[in-house]
Design an enzyme around this catalytic site. Structure first.
Site, PDB file in Angstrom:
ATOM      1  N   ASP A  10      76.282  24.484   2.563  1.00 57.39           N
ATOM      2  CA  ASP A  10      76.976  23.439   1.831  1.00 57.39           C
ATOM      3  C   ASP A  10      75.958  22.310   1.626  1.00 57.39           C
ATOM      4  O   ASP A  10      74.916  22.282   2.301  1.00 57.39           O
ATOM      5  CB  ASP A  10      78.184  22.962   2.648  1.00 57.39           C
ATOM      6  CG  ASP A  10      78.926  21.817   1.995  1.00 57.39           C
ATOM      7  OD1 ASP A  10      79.059  21.834   0.757  1.00 57.39           O
ATOM      8  OD2 ASP A  10      79.366  20.911   2.717  1.00 57.39           O
ATOM      9  N   MET A  11      76.219  21.387   0.731  1.00 54.35           N
ATOM     10  CA  MET A  11      75.265  20.302   0.481  1.00 54.35           C
ATOM     11  C   MET A  11      75.696  18.980   1.108  1.00 54.35           C
ATOM     12  O   MET A  11      75.008  18.415   1.951  1.00 54.35           O
ATOM     13  CB  MET A  11      75.055  20.098  -1.025  1.00 54.35           C
ATOM     14  CG  MET A  11      73.981  19.060  -1.334  1.00 54.35           C
ATOM     15  SD  MET A  11      73.605  18.863  -3.100  1.00 54.35           S
ATOM     16  CE  MET A  11      74.994  17.852  -3.628  1.00 54.35           C
TER      17      MET A  11
END
Length: 221
Positions: A10-11
């Site tokens: 995920d970022m």
């Protein structure tokens, strides 16, 4: 124990310290319009995609909530914060990406963020070339906790889901990894591991450096 071939990240809240900035902006904007945003409300919607978040906020605060205007203001504030360097990379982010590259793991980014903002952050962080595949909010129909984003990333990498690790900070992301039949590794950000996260993740860590050491110990040759 399955062979691990790929790591999906995920970022926001994992690679970049975005969630804290998001929360600060939401608190200011909600206060401006006469509402109170609480940390626990924001944490409950992290990673769930814009449409789901808007629906949840309207459900909580009422139909009169000017959510479209509020989102527009939030987007402007976040872009400004990114450009001004107020959204740093998380400790250990570059180290784990370099480590995975050096050890021949495939790497994907799977983020609910829109493409423009995602690419801006990756370029500022100088990590746009670290990923073998990228799936963003523009590429999916169903947001987390639906597993679509992770399954698409695995497909792009040509890796079976059971051979993928997912690194996530949000409950919805951990649930999505579990539904995708991938190994979910939780990393603490705004959300510490609670019973729900521990139910769906393989293991929880304080930071990315701990995850790097874990993969190095158990999944490298």
């Amino acid at each position: 124990m399955n062979k691990i071939e790929a790591v999906l990240f995920d970022m926001d809240g994992v690679i970049f310290d975005t969630e804290r900035v998001y929360l600060e902006h939401w608190i200011k904007i909600f206060k401006k319009y006469g509402y109170e945003m609480k940390k626990e409300i924001y944490v409950s919607v992290m990673g769930r995609g814009r449409e789901n978040i808007m629906k949840t906020f309207v459900k909580i605060y009422g139909e009169n909530l000017p959510i479209l205007q509020m989102y527009k203001e939030k987007d402007q504030l976040l872009v400004q914060a990114v450009k001004e360097g107020q959204v740093p990379m998380k400790p250990g982010a570059k180290e784990i990406l370099n480590f995975l590259k050096e050890n021949n793991f495939k790497i994907a980014l799977a983020t609910s963020a829109k493409k423009d903002r995602m690419m801006m952050q990756l370029k500022i962080g100088k990590i746009e070339n670290k990923f073998d595949a990228i799936v963003c909010g523009d590429d999916i129909t169903n947001s987390k906790p639906d597993p679509e984003i992770f399954l698409k990333a695995a497909q792009k990498l040509s890796v079976n889901p059971e051979n993928c690790v997912v690194v996530e900070d949000s409950p919805s992301g951990i649930k999505a990894a579990y539904s995708a039949e991938m190994m979910g590794l939780h990393v603490e950000d705004l959300k510490k591991a609670d019973e729900e996260i521990l139910k769906y993740c393989h293991k929880s860590f304080k930071n990315l450096l701990e995850i790097k050491e874990y993969i190095n110990e158990y999944y490298t040759v």
